[in-house]
Structure formats: C-alpha cells, structure tokens
Design an enzyme around this catalytic site. Structure first.
Site: not given
Ligand SMILES: Cc1cc2nc3c(=O)[nH]c(=O)nc-3n(C[C@H](O)[C@H](O)[C@H](O)COP(=O)(O)O)c2cc1C
Length: 324
Positions: A201, A276, A281
């Site tokens: 995250c 997110c 990512c």
C-alpha cells in the site's frame, strides 16, 4: 525468509564462529537471507528488573537491544543460538541478550499478545565445551528452551560438542561440520518452499501491515508474507496497533518499509495491493496482482480501523484457502 545467528563467542575464528558460519552459509546458499549478531561487539546492558516490560511491554534501557536486536528477533524465521560453554552456560553478553527478551515474554504472558510469527518461527542451539561431563550442556539447553519460548520460537533441536578446546579444533571433529550443514538444510527447506506474497500500500502503516501479520499468524506454514509501501510512513499507525492488540496480535517492533526493501530478498508469487491507485502499485513482469481495494482508515475514527481489520482478516483467510 530470514535466519538470524547469535554468535556468543569472543574468539574470532573460534569453534562457535566456525560452526555457526557453516550453518549460516548453508542457509544462505539454499536461498535464505542471513544475519549474524556478534554479541561481544554489541552494547547490550543487562536487565535491571525494573518491571516496565511487564506493565507496558517495552524495555526501559535504551541501547542496541532496543534499536536493532528486538526488531531482528521479530523478523527472524529461524534463530540460531550459538555459544561456547562458559561455566556451564552461555557467555555473559549472550545471557544479557537472553534476559532482555523478558520484554517478549511479558508481551505474551502478561499482556496476552501473540507475535504473528510465533507459530512458525524455529530455534536451534549450537554449543561447544572443552570438558566431557555428563551435565556439560544441561544448563545451556534449559536456557535455550526458555529463550526460544520467550521469543516465540519452537526448538528444532541442538548440536552440542564436548572436548573441543583450542581455537578451530571443531574443524577436526569427525562430523560437526557436516552435521551443521545437514541441520541447516533441514531447518530452512520447509520454510523456503512457502508461497511468497507481497502486500503493498502507500504508507505501509495500516492495511498492508495487518494483511501481512494475519497471513503470518494464520497461514505462515504455507505463505511467506512481506509488506511494503510506495511512500512509507515514519511509524505504524497507533490505531492499527490498538485494534490488532484487541484481537491478540502483537504489532510491536515493526516499522514501515519501502516496497524495494520488502522485495530485497523475496521474489513474490503474488502481489496484493490495497487499492492505492495504479501509480503507487508495484509492477513486476509475470507476477499476478490482486487488488483488494480497501478504504484507507488512517484518517478516520478507530471504528473504521476495526472494520478494515475484520475485512482484511476475512480476505486473508480466503486467500490462504485458495492459494496453491
Ligand atoms: C571463561 C571460560 C569458561 C569456560 N567454562 C567452561 C566450562 O564450564 N565447561 C567446559 O567444558 N568448557 C569451558 N570453557 C572452555 C570453552 O567452552 C571451550 O574452549 C570452547 O571450545 C571455546 O569455544 P570458542 O572457540 O567458540 O570460543 C571455558 C572457557 C572460558 C574462557
């Protein structure tokens, strides 16, 4: 998968160092990350029995134990305790380190929190002495047993060698070096076979930390879980620590880390992102990405954190059942 060696001898190239290096080199060649602490090079003060750890779960003494060794013990999958026998036990700095793990004992037995890795962490003892009395290793084996329990490790056993005195004499022992290699292989092999999952995250302060901890706790026998953030925060979120404590999971001694650091020693089979957005990512060609799309609870009241915790636990349990 990390193997932590605690080297308890003051002697360079001594018997303990040789035996421990053999164990660690074999673990490394098999694919494990390894780390050795030479306890004589550390500043580890003895426990002063202030009882602070029994009340609040942290140690009052500020030294290398607090800064480095507690987090390493928490991160380790295997802990190898290696010592020459000094007066029928481990050496004094190693005993100081062991006594300071009263902090872990307190967190489990006084504050009722479980280390997420407790069910799968292993401990192994290497000990060497000069004499040959029947009770030569009794004290050390008992100390190791209770040390391993305090740090949340199950003992895999020990290798103990009497009648070894001069520096390097262990090399002449008919089986010691081969024994260490064999035991290292047996210790690391089952843990290296696990599937590897990266939970990612942004801040690595709430969601990915909970996901990794639940995976370690409930499925650590078949999944090696790591986590990281694209922009890691300075510390994990206090609400997250509290709601995990409410379900008995100990998030102590954990700090957020980058995704790169998490991937330093792990090639994941699956990446699970928390939602997110694409730019945050990680992308590794050929690696399956699952996005859980979970709301960020960090700026919301603690009830939102509880809700996210329960959601993550359910997802982890489903993932553990379906992954193969
Ligand atoms: C202070 C001290 C205490 C020792 N106590 C014992 C002992 O109680 N029993 C024993 O068999 N050997 C004892 N020894 C010998 C060491 O355990 C032995 O030489 C060992 O091989 C040293 O390992 P190292 O090369 O890894 O330091 C002692 C050595 C020292 C320096």
């Amino acid at each position: 998968m990390m193997v932590l060696g605690l080297q308890g001898s003051p002697r360079k190239n001594g018997n303990t160092e040789i035996l421990l290096s053999t164990f660690m080199d074999t673990a490394k060649q098999s694919g494990a990350e390894t780390c050795v602490i030479n306890v004589y090079e550390q500043k580890i003060n003895p426990c002063i029995e202030c009882s602070m750890c029994e009340k609040i779960g942290t140690c009052s003494i500020q030294d290398e134990m607090n800064q480095e060794i507690y987090p390493l013990l928490r991160r380790a999958d295997i802990v190898v305790l290696a010592s020459p026998i000094f007066f029928y036990n481990v050496t004094a700095p190693l005993k100081a380190l062991i006594d300071r793990t009263q902090t872990f004992w307190s967190r489990k037995y006084r504050l009722n929190m479980e280390d997420p890795r407790r069910k799968n962490r292993k401990g192994f003892l290497l000990a060497i002495g000069a004499t040959k009395g029947k009770t030569l290793f009794h004290g050390t084996i008992a100390t190791a047993k209770y040390f391993f329990d305090a740090i949340g490790a199950t003992s895999l056993g020990q290798l103990t060698y009497p009648r070894i005195e001069e520096r390097g004499e262990i090399n002449q022992h008919p089986t010691a070096i081969a024994d260490a290699k064999q035991n290292a292989l047996e210790a690391v092999s089952p843990l290296l076979k696990r599937k590897k999952i990266l939970f990612a995250c942004q801040e690595n302060a709430c969601r990915s930390q909970m996901a990794a901890a639940f995976t370690q706790y409930y499925a650590g026998d078949k999944i090696e879980a790591v986590c990281g953030g694209s922009r890691p925060g300075e510390s994990i979120h206090p609400n997250m620590v509290q709601v995990m404590q409410e379900v008995g999971i100990d998030m102590g001694f954990i700090t957020p880390q980058t995704i790169e650091k998490a991937l330093q020693h792990v090639q994941p089979d699956v990446i699970v992102t928390m939602g997110c957005g694409e730019k945050d990512c990680p992308f590794i060609p050929g690696v399956r990405i699952i996005d859980w799309g979970i709301e960020d609870p960090s700026k919301k009241p603690i009830e939102a954190m509880r809700h996210v915790r329960d959601d993550i636990l359910k997802r982890v349990q489903d993932l553990a059942e379906t992954i193969n």
